[in-house]
Design an enzyme around this catalytic site. Structure first.
Site, short mmCIF file in Angstrom:
data_model
loop_
_atom_site.label_atom_id
_atom_site.label_comp_id
_atom_site.label_asym_id
_atom_site.label_seq_id
_atom_site.Cartn_x
_atom_site.Cartn_y
_atom_site.Cartn_z
N CYS A 1 0.82 -1.21 0.00
CA CYS A 1 0.00 0.00 0.00
C CYS A 1 0.86 1.27 0.00
O CYS A 1 1.53 1.56 -0.98
CB CYS A 1 -0.98 -0.03 1.17
N HIS B 1 -4.25 -4.39 0.38
CA HIS B 1 -3.97 -4.98 1.69
C HIS B 1 -4.40 -6.44 1.73
O HIS B 1 -5.40 -6.79 2.37
CB HIS B 1 -4.69 -4.20 2.79
N GLU C 1 -3.28 -8.67 3.45
CA GLU C 1 -3.13 -9.16 4.82
C GLU C 1 -4.31 -8.82 5.71
O GLU C 1 -4.43 -9.36 6.82
CB GLU C 1 -1.85 -8.58 5.45
#
Length: 315
Positions: free
Chosen positions: A142, A235, A237
């Protein structure tokens, strides 16, 4: 195989409850296996939450991964105790002379700040430059992806009028990259950012290749042609609840945020969100670790000159 983490790291309890295979450093030290050494530069405000998210993905691979946590400075964090930072995080001077198989640089809540105005911008540049000599492969997430593209390739972002927040459909631009092995033709990934890179500039840059993109959210996966740097604009994650937490945090702060797109059923924030990206996130990190770290890194990390370019090694 497990991800190796420091003894007593708070994330361990959460990960073990989810049956993520983690191993303490004490236990791992008794095994005669060289784990991959991955450094995580954590720039996110809530350190423990981000640690848990990244370790969840790193722990879902067949490799043993030893993790060092790096902080950008020793100033107190509003969201993480100083004891946690002192116990589990290292300063750059402590790792400067080390080599690592992989480095992950997280996002940061700096999407509306000019890079040169970021208080630790010089330090970020120093670490990025260091990584090109001391790390086999670097994964930028990001904000870090935008910062890396700006510093390494001179490409600047465009600040958006409104925050790009939601879960977006993406498509591969090629089928022939190891990073994309096992990917569906289309897949979902979350984004949460105030800026965007120009797809045209990324496609035209001679040292970069766009591997996945979205009609709504733009570029998603960008890989340097020397395979050392992977830029992920979103993102993968994120936990199922992360966008929801951000949305309600911004509401409470009076920022009048838009509802994250394609996240709540019927765009109704009163309903529990739906996660549609976890399998993609696991596959992305697994492929990165396997093909761009494990398959390339030297057994003796003191010899970074032993790294063999992917094309010649696997042609």
């Amino acid at each position: 195989m497990p991800v190796r983490i420091p003894d007593n790291l708070p994330a361990a309890e959460v990960l073990e409850s989810e049956n993520i295979f983690v191993m303490s450093e004490t236990r791992a030290a008794n095994q005669d296996i060289r784990p991959m050494r991955v450094l995580i530069l954590n720039l996110m405000p809530n350190k423990i939450e981000t640690e848990t998210q990244l370790l969840r993905l790193l722990g879902n691979t067949p490799l043993q991964v030893g993790v060092d946590l790096l902080r950008i400075h020793d100033k107190a964090s509003r969201h993480t105790s100083i004891d946690h930072m002192n116990n589990f995080y290292r300063d750059f001077e402590e790792v400067r002379h080390n080599n690592y198989d992989g480095l992950i640089i997280t996002g940061a809540p700096l999407g509306q700040v000019e890079f040169e105005d970021v208080s630790y911008w010089d330090h970020i540049r120093e670490i990025i430059d260091w990584s090109q000599r001391h790390v086999t492969s670097v994964l930028f997430l990001c904000w870090a992806a935008h910062a890396g593209l700006f510093h390494l390739y001179g490409l600047n972002r465009t600040v958006l009028e409104k925050k790009r927040s939601g879960v977006y459909n993406h498509k591969r631009t090629s089928e022939h990259f190891p990073l994309l092995r096992g990917f569906d033709d289309e897949f979902f990934a979350p984004h949460s950012r105030f800026a965007e890179m120009s797809l045209t500039q990324l496609r035209q840059h001679p040292d970069l290749q766009v591997l996945a993109e979205s009609d709504q959210a733009g570029a998603y996966l960008v890989l340097s042609k020397n395979n050392r740097n992977l830029f992920v604009m979103g993102h993968p994650e994120y936990h199922k609840s992360t966008l929801n937490d951000e949305y309600h945090r911004d509401l409470a702060a009076g920022l009048a945020p838009q509802i994250p797109q394609n996240y709540y059923p019927g765009d109704d924030a009163a309903k529990p969100p739906v996660a549609r990206w976890h399998s993609h996130g696991s596959l992305l990190i697994s492929n990165w670790l396997n093909y761009y770290v494990y398959q390339l890194t030297p057994y003796d990390l003191s010899d970074m000159t032993a790294i063999t370019p992917w094309e010649s090694k696997h042609s």
